[in-house]
Write a protein that holds these residues in place. Structure first.
Motif, PDB file in Angstrom:
ATOM      1  N   GLU A  90       0.890  -1.275  -0.135  1.00 30.65           N
ATOM      2  CA  GLU A  90      -0.007  -0.373   0.083  1.00 30.65           C
ATOM      3  C   GLU A  90       0.558   0.711   0.102  1.00 30.65           C
ATOM      4  OE1 GLU A  90      -3.268  -0.118  -0.350  1.00 30.65           O
ATOM      5  OE2 GLU A  90      -3.486  -2.525  -0.182  1.00 30.65           O
ATOM      6  N   LEU A  91       0.354   2.375  -0.198  1.00 31.64           N
ATOM      7  CA  LEU A  91       0.952   4.083   0.011  1.00 31.64           C
ATOM      8  C   LEU A  91      -0.018   4.326   1.046  1.00 31.64           C
ATOM      9  CD1 LEU A  91       1.086   4.556  -4.060  1.00 31.64           C
ATOM     10  CD2 LEU A  91       2.724   3.443  -2.899  1.00 31.64           C
ATOM     11  N   ASP A  92       1.110   4.986   1.533  1.00 34.36           N
ATOM     12  CA  ASP A  92       0.628   6.243   2.633  1.00 34.36           C
ATOM     13  C   ASP A  92       1.524   7.672   2.080  1.00 34.36           C
ATOM     14  OD1 ASP A  92      -0.167   3.850   4.196  1.00 34.36           O
ATOM     15  OD2 ASP A  92       1.619   3.147   5.014  1.00 34.36           O
ATOM     16  N   SER A  93       0.158   8.701   2.412  1.00 31.93           N
ATOM     17  CA  SER A  93       0.078   9.858   1.935  1.00 31.93           C
ATOM     18  C   SER A  93       1.396  10.198   3.649  1.00 31.93           C
ATOM     19  CB  SER A  93      -0.433  10.609   2.710  1.00 31.93           C
ATOM     20  OG  SER A  93      -1.347  10.689   1.631  1.00 31.93           O
ATOM     21  N   ILE A  94       2.253  11.043   3.306  1.00 35.18           N
ATOM     22  CA  ILE A  94       3.589  11.883   4.080  1.00 35.18           C
ATOM     23  C   ILE A  94       3.467  13.367   3.257  1.00 35.18           C
ATOM     24  CG2 ILE A  94       4.980   9.637   4.686  1.00 35.18           C
ATOM     25  CD1 ILE A  94       6.903  10.743   2.644  1.00 35.18           C
ATOM     26  N   ASP A  95       4.360  14.040   4.038  1.00 35.49           N
ATOM     27  CA  ASP A  95       4.572  15.251   3.905  1.00 35.49           C
ATOM     28  C   ASP A  95       5.480  16.420   3.031  1.00 35.49           C
ATOM     29  OD1 ASP A  95       6.029  16.032   6.050  1.00 35.49           O
ATOM     30  OD2 ASP A  95       4.985  16.177   7.188  1.00 35.49           O
ATOM     31  N   GLU A  96       5.643  16.803   1.902  1.00 30.95           N
ATOM     32  CA  GLU A  96       6.783  16.881   1.449  1.00 30.95           C
ATOM     33  C   GLU A  96       8.239  17.409   2.293  1.00 30.95           C
ATOM     34  OE1 GLU A  96       7.883  20.636  -1.679  1.00 30.95           O
ATOM     35  OE2 GLU A  96       6.459  20.429  -0.950  1.00 30.95           O
ATOM     36  N   ALA A  97       8.001  17.819   3.567  1.00 22.59           N
ATOM     37  CA  ALA A  97       9.423  18.233   4.340  1.00 22.59           C
ATOM     38  C   ALA A  97      10.086  16.556   4.590  1.00 22.59           C
ATOM     39  CB  ALA A  97       9.269  18.773   6.018  1.00 22.59           C
ATOM     40  N   GLU A  98       9.291  15.353   4.838  1.00 20.09           N
ATOM     41  CA  GLU A  98       9.323  14.626   5.304  1.00 20.09           C
ATOM     42  C   GLU A  98       9.788  13.536   3.944  1.00 20.09           C
ATOM     43  OE1 GLU A  98       7.814   9.802   6.619  1.00 20.09           O
ATOM     44  OE2 GLU A  98       6.477  11.526   6.791  1.00 20.09           O
ATOM     45  N   TYR A  99       9.414  13.940   3.091  1.00 22.41           N
ATOM     46  CA  TYR A  99       9.896  13.611   1.709  1.00 22.41           C
ATOM     47  C   TYR A  99      11.273  14.116   1.434  1.00 22.41           C
ATOM     48  CZ  TYR A  99      10.744  12.697  -3.223  1.00 22.41           C
ATOM     49  OH  TYR A  99      10.881  11.662  -4.049  1.00 22.41           O
ATOM     50  N   ASP A 100      11.791  15.266   1.611  1.00 21.19           N
ATOM     51  CA  ASP A 100      12.839  16.219   1.354  1.00 21.19           C
ATOM     52  C   ASP A 100      13.663  15.661   2.401  1.00 21.19           C
ATOM     53  OD1 ASP A 100      11.638  17.376  -0.577  1.00 21.19           O
ATOM     54  OD2 ASP A 100      10.958  19.536   0.343  1.00 21.19           O
ATOM     55  N   ARG A 101      13.986  14.806   2.997  1.00 22.75           N
ATOM     56  CA  ARG A 101      14.793  14.668   4.543  1.00 22.75           C
ATOM     57  C   ARG A 101      15.440  14.255   3.252  1.00 22.75           C
ATOM     58  NH1 ARG A 101      11.065  16.367   9.136  1.00 22.75           N
ATOM     59  NH2 ARG A 101       9.947  14.063   8.830  1.00 22.75           N
ATOM     60  N   ILE A 102      14.976  13.150   2.701  1.00 23.19           N
ATOM     61  CA  ILE A 102      15.987  12.062   2.575  1.00 23.19           C
ATOM     62  C   ILE A 102      16.727  12.851   0.944  1.00 23.19           C
ATOM     63  CG2 ILE A 102      16.194   9.632   1.369  1.00 23.19           C
ATOM     64  CD1 ILE A 102      15.552   9.970   3.969  1.00 23.19           C
ATOM     65  N   PRO A 103      17.526  12.566   1.032  1.00 18.54           N
ATOM     66  CA  PRO A 103      18.668  12.831  -0.512  1.00 18.54           C
ATOM     67  C   PRO A 103      17.739  11.791  -1.914  1.00 18.54           C
ATOM     68  CG  PRO A 103      20.184  12.042   0.873  1.00 18.54           C
ATOM     69  CD  PRO A 103      19.231  11.772   1.375  1.00 18.54           C
ATOM     70  N   LEU A 104      17.932  12.603  -3.114  1.00 19.86           N
ATOM     71  CA  LEU A 104      17.839  11.691  -3.929  1.00 19.86           C
ATOM     72  C   LEU A 104      18.786  10.769  -3.998  1.00 19.86           C
ATOM     73  CD1 LEU A 104      16.364  11.023  -6.582  1.00 19.86           C
ATOM     74  CD2 LEU A 104      16.412  13.111  -7.368  1.00 19.86           C
ATOM     75  N   SER A 105      19.002  10.296  -4.647  1.00 22.58           N
ATOM     76  CA  SER A 105      20.322   9.356  -5.299  1.00 22.58           C
ATOM     77  C   SER A 105      19.848   8.077  -6.573  1.00 22.58           C
ATOM     78  CB  SER A 105      21.209   8.448  -4.397  1.00 22.58           C
ATOM     79  OG  SER A 105      20.380   7.548  -4.175  1.00 22.58           O
ATOM     80  N   ASN A 106      20.574   8.229  -7.900  1.00 21.07           N
ATOM     81  CA  ASN A 106      20.125   7.160  -8.916  1.00 21.07           C
ATOM     82  C   ASN A 106      21.142   5.849  -8.865  1.00 21.07           C
ATOM     83  OD1 ASN A 106      18.386   9.157  -9.933  1.00 21.07           O
ATOM     84  ND2 ASN A 106      19.731  10.301 -10.524  1.00 21.07           N
ATOM     85  N   SER A 107      20.761   5.272  -8.758  1.00 20.28           N
ATOM     86  CA  SER A 107      21.509   3.938  -8.948  1.00 20.28           C
ATOM     87  C   SER A 107      22.318   3.805 -10.433  1.00 20.28           C
ATOM     88  CB  SER A 107      20.932   2.461  -8.965  1.00 20.28           C
ATOM     89  OG  SER A 107      19.685   2.732  -7.869  1.00 20.28           O
ATOM     90  N   PHE A 108      21.560   3.999 -11.615  1.00 21.10           N
ATOM     91  CA  PHE A 108      21.834   4.308 -13.061  1.00 21.10           C
ATOM     92  C   PHE A 108      22.506   5.313 -12.840  1.00 21.10           C
ATOM     93  CE2 PHE A 108      19.313   0.645 -12.435  1.00 21.10           C
ATOM     94  CZ  PHE A 108      19.525  -0.454 -13.783  1.00 21.10           C
ATOM     95  N   LYS A 109      23.622   5.377 -13.673  1.00 23.70           N
ATOM     96  CA  LYS A 109      24.130   6.400 -13.598  1.00 23.70           C
ATOM     97  C   LYS A 109      24.696   6.616 -15.324  1.00 23.70           C
ATOM     98  CE  LYS A 109      25.772   6.933  -9.056  1.00 23.70           C
ATOM     99  NZ  LYS A 109      24.398   7.813  -7.976  1.00 23.70           N
ATOM    100  N   LYS A 110      24.907   7.578 -15.711  1.00 27.98           N
ATOM    101  CA  LYS A 110      25.236   8.080 -17.019  1.00 27.98           C
ATOM    102  C   LYS A 110      26.368   7.999 -17.324  1.00 27.98           C
ATOM    103  CE  LYS A 110      20.510   8.905 -19.604  1.00 27.98           C
ATOM    104  NZ  LYS A 110      19.756  10.060 -20.113  1.00 27.98           N
ATOM    105  N   ASN A 111      27.127   6.701 -17.357  1.00 23.62           N
ATOM    106  CA  ASN A 111      28.315   7.360 -17.723  1.00 23.62           C
ATOM    107  C   ASN A 111      29.288   7.988 -19.106  1.00 23.62           C
ATOM    108  OD1 ASN A 111      28.988   6.331 -14.710  1.00 23.62           O
ATOM    109  ND2 ASN A 111      29.167   4.444 -15.821  1.00 23.62           N
ATOM    110  N   LYS A 112      30.248   8.105 -19.734  1.00 24.74           N
ATOM    111  CA  LYS A 112      30.515   7.971 -20.745  1.00 24.74           C
ATOM    112  C   LYS A 112      30.966   6.726 -22.018  1.00 24.74           C
ATOM    113  CE  LYS A 112      33.848  10.873 -23.669  1.00 24.74           C
ATOM    114  NZ  LYS A 112      35.142  11.982 -23.711  1.00 24.74           N
ATOM    115  N   ILE A 113      30.294   6.908 -22.967  1.00 27.65           N
ATOM    116  CA  ILE A 113      30.171   5.484 -23.627  1.00 27.65           C
ATOM    117  C   ILE A 113      31.248   5.708 -25.033  1.00 27.65           C
ATOM    118  CG2 ILE A 113      28.894   4.798 -21.907  1.00 27.65           C
ATOM    119  CD1 ILE A 113      27.039   4.825 -24.271  1.00 27.65           C
TER     120      ILE A 113
END
Length: 268
Positions: A69-92
């Motif tokens: 299930e999805l439970d609602s949270i507020d924006e402040a709680e969401y913003d406390r967690i830093p965003l990170s990307n598992s797939f990084k665009k390396n030079k190819i």
């Protein structure tokens, strides 16, 4: 008279031998395998065993999974967690028309996708990054024709050349997956298409690569009919992730889309 009798006996013996020989030949012929049929079966079995394409995420499979299930949270709680990307665009390696990915035993060539925004059809690929911990490369295959677009997400395992095709539940591909901090789960989503579409969120379980066909398997799913779309997902812990969702509410005078945002937490 005697000679005629001998001739008759000899003819009878020869006839019996020929009959038995023909019978034996027929039995052997019936036991002999159909060579063409066997070759065809062997080819099919070989193709199956040699195939390195694993398809994931069919609707029937997702429907039968445990749901979360999805439970609602507020924006402040969401913003406390830093965003990170598992797939990084390396030079190819790339040139004007192609880009290249080095696999375990071969180098893969992908034609670059171009959107002509018109009637001219075009098929190609886009590179969405490399997940170093799993050695997976995210590649999206796209096709356009007559103003229609179709796309699909593929994960290429550069360590063994297996390809994991994540089935699209609509015309557009699923999102680039995001790996949990402990590397045990991957989450991806597919935003609703058209007015009747559901928001789909899927968790894949990550196993070892001893059996590559079971490296990524469907684990849990969630379908939302709220009409929300997802902008981004980020993991809070090994089994909890946060979602930034939105609804489009029109456009401003410059044509920029206006959005109302909503924030959710999911525990798996």
């Amino acid at each position: 008279m005697k000679s005629k009798y001998l001739i008759f006996v000899l003819l009878l013996i020869v006839s019996c031998k020929e009959s038995k020989k023909a019978e034996t030949s027929l039995v052997q012929q019936n036991k002999r395998p159909n060579t063409k049929e066997n070759v065809s079966i062997n080819k099919e079995e070989k193709l199956k065993s040699d195939s390195k394409i694993v398809e994931i995420g069919y609707q029937e499979k997702l429907d039968g999974l445990p749901h979360f299930e999805l439970d609602s949270i507020d924006e402040a709680e969401y913003d406390r967690i830093p965003l990170s990307n598992s797939f990084k665009k390396n030079k190819i390696e790339s040139n004007k028309d192609f880009f290249y990915i080095q696999g375990a035993k071969q180098k893969y060539e992908f034609k670059k996708y171009r959107d002509y925004k018109g009637d001219e059809g075009w098929s190609g690929f886009q590179y969405f990054g490399h997940c170093a911990s799993l050695n997976l490369v995210a590649i999206q295959e796209l096709s356009t024709a007559d103003h229609l677009g179709f796309s699909e997400m593929k994960l290429l395992d550069a360590s063994n050349d297996f390809q994991y095709k994540i089935i699209s539940l609509g015309d557009s591909s699923v999102s680039v997956p995001e790996l949990s901090p402990d590397g045990k789960y991957i989450v991806y989503f597919q935003n609703p298409e058209y007015e009747s579409g559901d928001l789909s969120i899927v968790i894949l379980e990550v196993s070892d690569k001893i059996d590559p066909t079971k490296f990524l398997t469907e684990y849990k799913s969630c379908f939302s009919k709220k009409g929300d779309s997802i902008e981004e997902i980020k993991w809070k812990s090994n089994n909890v992730f946060y979602i930034k969702a939105f609804k489009s509410v029109g456009f401003d005078q410059n044509g920029k889309e206006l959005r109302d945002y909503f924030y959710y937490k999911a525990e798996i």
